[in-house]
Enzyme design. Structure first.
Site, PDB file in Angstrom:
ATOM      1  N   LYS A 102      -8.999   2.167  -3.971  1.00  0.00           N
ATOM      2  CA  LYS A 102      -9.448   3.561  -4.020  1.00  0.00           C
ATOM      3  C   LYS A 102     -10.946   3.689  -3.699  1.00  0.00           C
ATOM      4  O   LYS A 102     -11.355   4.572  -2.950  1.00  0.00           O
ATOM      5  CB  LYS A 102      -9.157   4.119  -5.412  1.00  0.00           C
ATOM      6  CG  LYS A 102      -9.383   5.610  -5.519  1.00  0.00           C
ATOM      7  CD  LYS A 102      -8.909   6.143  -6.865  1.00  0.00           C
ATOM      8  CE  LYS A 102      -8.968   7.672  -6.874  1.00  0.00           C
ATOM      9  NZ  LYS A 102      -8.457   8.220  -8.145  1.00  0.00           N
ATOM     10  N   PHE A 156      -3.894   0.499 -14.686  1.00  0.00           N
ATOM     11  CA  PHE A 156      -2.790   1.438 -14.547  1.00  0.00           C
ATOM     12  C   PHE A 156      -2.339   1.504 -13.083  1.00  0.00           C
ATOM     13  O   PHE A 156      -3.163   1.656 -12.188  1.00  0.00           O
ATOM     14  CB  PHE A 156      -3.216   2.829 -15.034  1.00  0.00           C
ATOM     15  CG  PHE A 156      -2.139   3.862 -14.858  1.00  0.00           C
ATOM     16  CD1 PHE A 156      -0.946   3.777 -15.554  1.00  0.00           C
ATOM     17  CD2 PHE A 156      -2.306   4.915 -13.960  1.00  0.00           C
ATOM     18  CE1 PHE A 156       0.055   4.713 -15.375  1.00  0.00           C
ATOM     19  CE2 PHE A 156      -1.309   5.860 -13.777  1.00  0.00           C
ATOM     20  CZ  PHE A 156      -0.124   5.765 -14.486  1.00  0.00           C
ATOM     21  N   GLN A 157      -1.059   1.389 -12.876  1.00  0.00           N
ATOM     22  CA  GLN A 157      -0.443   1.398 -11.541  1.00  0.00           C
ATOM     23  C   GLN A 157      -1.003   0.321 -10.620  1.00  0.00           C
ATOM     24  O   GLN A 157      -1.131   0.517  -9.419  1.00  0.00           O
ATOM     25  CB  GLN A 157      -0.532   2.787 -10.893  1.00  0.00           C
ATOM     26  CG  GLN A 157       0.316   3.821 -11.639  1.00  0.00           C
ATOM     27  CD  GLN A 157       0.548   5.111 -10.868  1.00  0.00           C
ATOM     28  OE1 GLN A 157      -0.305   5.533 -10.092  1.00  0.00           O
ATOM     29  NE2 GLN A 157       1.696   5.736 -11.096  1.00  0.00           N
ATOM     30  N   MET A 175      33.692  -1.229   2.455  1.00  0.00           N
ATOM     31  CA  MET A 175      33.594  -2.589   2.993  1.00  0.00           C
ATOM     32  C   MET A 175      33.788  -3.611   1.887  1.00  0.00           C
ATOM     33  O   MET A 175      34.444  -4.643   2.089  1.00  0.00           O
ATOM     34  CB  MET A 175      32.239  -2.781   3.689  1.00  0.00           C
ATOM     35  CG  MET A 175      32.117  -4.100   4.432  1.00  0.00           C
ATOM     36  SD  MET A 175      33.421  -4.357   5.657  1.00  0.00           S
ATOM     37  CE  MET A 175      32.692  -3.621   7.114  1.00  0.00           C
ATOM     38  N   GLU A 185       9.507   6.765  -2.094  1.00  0.00           N
ATOM     39  CA  GLU A 185       8.787   6.026  -1.044  1.00  0.00           C
ATOM     40  C   GLU A 185       9.714   5.201  -0.164  1.00  0.00           C
ATOM     41  O   GLU A 185       9.396   4.924   0.995  1.00  0.00           O
ATOM     42  CB  GLU A 185       7.702   5.141  -1.656  1.00  0.00           C
ATOM     43  CG  GLU A 185       6.521   5.918  -2.248  1.00  0.00           C
ATOM     44  CD  GLU A 185       6.755   6.356  -3.694  1.00  0.00           C
ATOM     45  OE1 GLU A 185       7.900   6.266  -4.184  1.00  0.00           O
ATOM     46  OE2 GLU A 185       5.780   6.802  -4.328  1.00  0.00           O
TER      47      GLU A 185
END
Lengths: 188, 567
Positions: free
Chosen positions: B162, B112-113, B474, B50
């Site tokens: 949802k 969950f999640q 760097m 993502e």
């Protein structure tokens, strides 16, 4: 610590009464490293609009910087620095003191007469006093009460309003309240 | 017409002219993914992580000026977006992120999640929403796009449970006025400020314009050019300002700041008036604030009032849209030639020229600066370059001059390694008819290289230039200068990048000497689809000049004039 006396500033913010607004303001102060002395929030006469009074110690951050950042929050409708101009500010304290003998009861009564305070609850062991006044007056009364024996205390933090015809208001009413949302009423 | 929340999301995206979504499906966003099947006009790009989706949306936004959209599921899907969102916030890039959330009844139950995504993203978004009622969905999406693209643009996140995606309601697109009483971006300067600012400009003997990202976002290139040319005021660019003023222009000073051109930094330090336009006096731009342009008056124009007097105290601060404000200033600007001042700057530039590594004789090693300058040459300076973060990024800024806006895309504020590859892919999808090069280091590339699979699946025609020095260059440079050459945790044992490309079926080429650079560009251009070039460059190279962090802007470490000086 610096010897310099701290400079307190009072800011008022009109905010949309939406979930998480208090969190947004608190998060802003934390992440910009601004010091909050007190923050109060309550409803106004307009549905959907709440008002915050924020007292900051501006030794660490310019008060204008704070005001600009507050205004940047989408849910903040308006911001004014009240302490620039004459204003009224009030702090409310509930103070529970030990009053289990005649001396202490007399002392408490005398102190209450000298301040804009009253006894709102009294029993054989303790009494609850309520004072509404400017912050320094509240401080002064608390100092007077210390020797008698404070056992519990709560203060609301400062609420403030500019004097005279400087009116800090908004025409705004939430468009979402029109379509029947925010059924749960008041949230900040 | 009754529509589900998921369908409403798609309908609203259509009306916002969204043609592509960058995302990754998962349980809590599945109703919306299912609704996508009915909306083939909106293409979905399946990323591999993502973070890539957020960077692609960001790259798309910066290349097109439109809002980029990323979509992800709840919990880990949403938290993976966070780096990309923070990147977009720091660089004021307009993106909208849509995340699924667990059902309303489960919120707060550690389902969950489940993650408190609006809580997590609160400090890294311009604004965010949790939509708890399908009735509010359409209006919220419209508001979100409005906030993302207007004022000082930035990322906006909409978290949608949802069951709100599943619930249905009568759909009416809210196309009326957006009422946001607390959100009124400032537009123009007041007359007093215009008078005061133009007075300062007309009196200045040694003025410098500091032009930032705001020039590009406000489309004020023409106005800036008029201002600069009318009074012969040299223009210094921030990293994100590159493209806002043609670098081939005689009044261009190139980039300012830590790795800016020495002449540019000296001009700023010696100037008597800084005209800061759409930039924010970042610490990488100012160096030590106590010694920053101490003799200069300062005018600052920015659309975000909280930027005025934030880092640098200014004499005139104007909150407004740059295009409008410069147009307000122009009529009162008196022509001037500032010939003495320009002459001094020319002398400084001459010194810098002599030190330039481009003129250095190289034996057999390939130098990163030369690769990038050759890329500029062989792409006719006309490609969109998207960089990662590190030495190659600063060398790009120095050696790939840009002439037009939206052609240099880089993570400036947050300095997000791993940005380059996915952002380049998003940019190419946004402007498919332009040549896009991802110029990345070997370190940053490996942070998001899995998006190569996305590039192949979507056949995204980008050219990937890995400036491979086998070091986190760097960081190594800082270790050399400030940590007594203790190169801890900076040498990289890398995979064979060409074999890696082969595993993804991506044509590739390895370049080890300068003669091959031209051929590599031809090779990359000849292939429709992603290509990867592994430029194996000198390991111990340094980006000069350098202002050490917190040092005075004029006290730069300069490249020694000849190579023998260095040894």
């Amino acid at each position: 610590m610096s010897e310099q006396e701290s400079t307190k500033h009072t800011i008022m913010a009109l905010v949309e009464n939406k979930p998480g607004v208090l969190n947004r303001v608190a998060s802003l102060f934390r992440r910009r490293n601004f010091n909050v002395d007190s923050l109060t929030v309550g409803r106004t006469h307009r549905p959907g609009v709440s008002r915050m009074t924020i007292v900051v110690d501006s030794q660490r951050a310019d008060v204008r910087k704070i005001a600009n950042n507050l205004y940047k929050l989408v849910n903040v409708i308006d911001v004014k620095i009240l302490s620039d101009k004459p204003h009224v500010s009030r702090d409310l304290a509930l103070i529970k003191v030990r009053t289990n003998n005649a001396d202490s009861r007399n002392a408490v009564t005398t102190i209450c007469e000298r301040y804009p305070a009253r006894i709102v609850d009294i029993g054989t062991e303790v009494a609850i006093l309520e004072i509404t006044a400017q912050e320094d007056v509240v401080e002064e009364m608390i100092n007077q009460l210390q020797p008698i024996g404070i056992v519990e205390m709560i203060r609301t933090g400062i609420v403030a309003m500019g004097r005279g015809v400087r009116i800090h208001d908004t025409e705004y009413e939430s468009p979402l309240s029109a379509i029947g949302s925010h059924k749960n009423g008041y949230h900040v | 017409m009754k529509l589900t929340g998921a369908e409403i999301i798609m309908e609203c995206l259509l009306r916002e002219n969204v043609d592509v979504l960058f995302g990754y499906p998962g349980g809590a966003i599945l109703p919306t993914y299912d609704a996508m099947t009915k909306y083939p006009q909106i293409h979905h790009v399946l990323v591999r992580h993502e973070q890539g989706a957020a960077h692609m949306a960001d790259g798309y936004a910066r290349a097109t000026g439109k809002v980029g959209v990323a979509i992800a599921t709840s919990g880990p899907g949403a938290t993976n977006l966070v780096t990309g969102i923070a990147t977009a916030l720091m660089d004021s890039s307009p993106i909208v992120c849509i995340t699924g959330q667990v059902g309303r009844a489960a919120i707060g139950s550690d389902a969950f999640q489940e993650t408190d995504v609006t809580g997590v993203t609160l400090p890294v978004t311009k604004h965010n929403y949790l939509v708890m009622d399908v009735e509010e969905l359409a209006y919220t999406i419209r508001e979100a796009f409005h906030i993302a693209r207007t004022g000082r643009p930035g990322p906006v996140l909409i978290d949608i449970p949802k069951d709100v995606q599943i619930a249905s309601t009568e759909f009416m697109y809210p196309d009326g006025e957006i009422i946001l009483p607390g959100y009124q971006p400032p537009l123009e300067a007041n007359a007093d400020d215009v008078d005061a600012a133009t007075k300062l400009i007309n009196q200045a003997k040694r003025p410098v314009i500091l032009a930032g990202h705001g020039i590009i976002m406000s489309s004020a290139m023409q106005e800036l050019r008029e201002l600069s040319e009318r009074a012969n005021i040299p223009v210094a660019l921030t990293l994100l300002g590159k493209g806002g003023f043609p670098e081939s222009h005689p009044l261009s000073l190139g980039m300012m700041g830590m790795h800016g051109s020495a002449a540019c930094n000296w001009a700023i330090q010696e100037s008597d008036l800084l005209i800061a336009l759409g930039m924010r006096f970042d610490d990488r731009v100012t160096g030590n604030l106590d010694t920053y342009a101490i003799n200069a008056k300062k005018i600052h124009v920015d659309i975000d009032p909280s930027e005025l007097n934030k880092n640098v105290k200014v004499d005139i601060g104007i909150a407004g849209d740059l295009k409008t404000v410069i147009r307000q200033l122009l009529p009162q600007i008196q022509p001037s030639n500032h010939s003495e001042w320009i002459g001094r700057i020319r002398n400084w530039q001459e010194d810098a020229n002599q030190r330039d590594i481009i003129h250095a004789e190289t034996n057999s090693t390939l130098l990163a600066a030369q690769v990038i300058n050759d890329l500029w040459k062989y792409t006719d300076g006309n490609a969109i370059t998207v960089t990662d973060v590190g030495q190659h990024q600063m060398l790009e800024a120095q050696y790939y001059p840009h002439e037009r806006p939206q052609t240099m895309i880089t993570s400036g504020g947050l300095g997000t390694m791993g940005f380059g590859l996915p952002a380049a892919m998003g940019a190419k999808i946004g402007v498919p008819d332009q040549e896009v090069w991802a110029i990345v280091g070997d370190g940053g590339f490996q942070m998001t290289l899995f998006e190569l699979a996305t590039a192949v699946q979507e056949n995204i025609d980008i050219n990937i230039a890995i400036i491979n020095n086998g070091f986190l260059g760097m960081v190594r440079q800082w270790q050399e200068f400030f940590y007594e050459e203790r190169y801890h945790a900076t040498p990289m044992h890398n995979p064979d990048f060409c074999k890696l490309a082969e595993a993804y079926s991506i044509p590739s080429m390895r370049v080890t000497n300068r003669e091959q650079v031209e051929e590599s560009v031809k090779f990359a251009r000849s292939i429709k689809g992603p290509t990867l070039i592994d430029y194996v460059v000198e390991k111990h190279d340094i980006v000069y000049p350098m202002v050490p962090a917190g040092a005075d802007l004029h006290n730069m470490i300069l490249r020694p004039t000849t190579q023998t000086d260095e040894e």
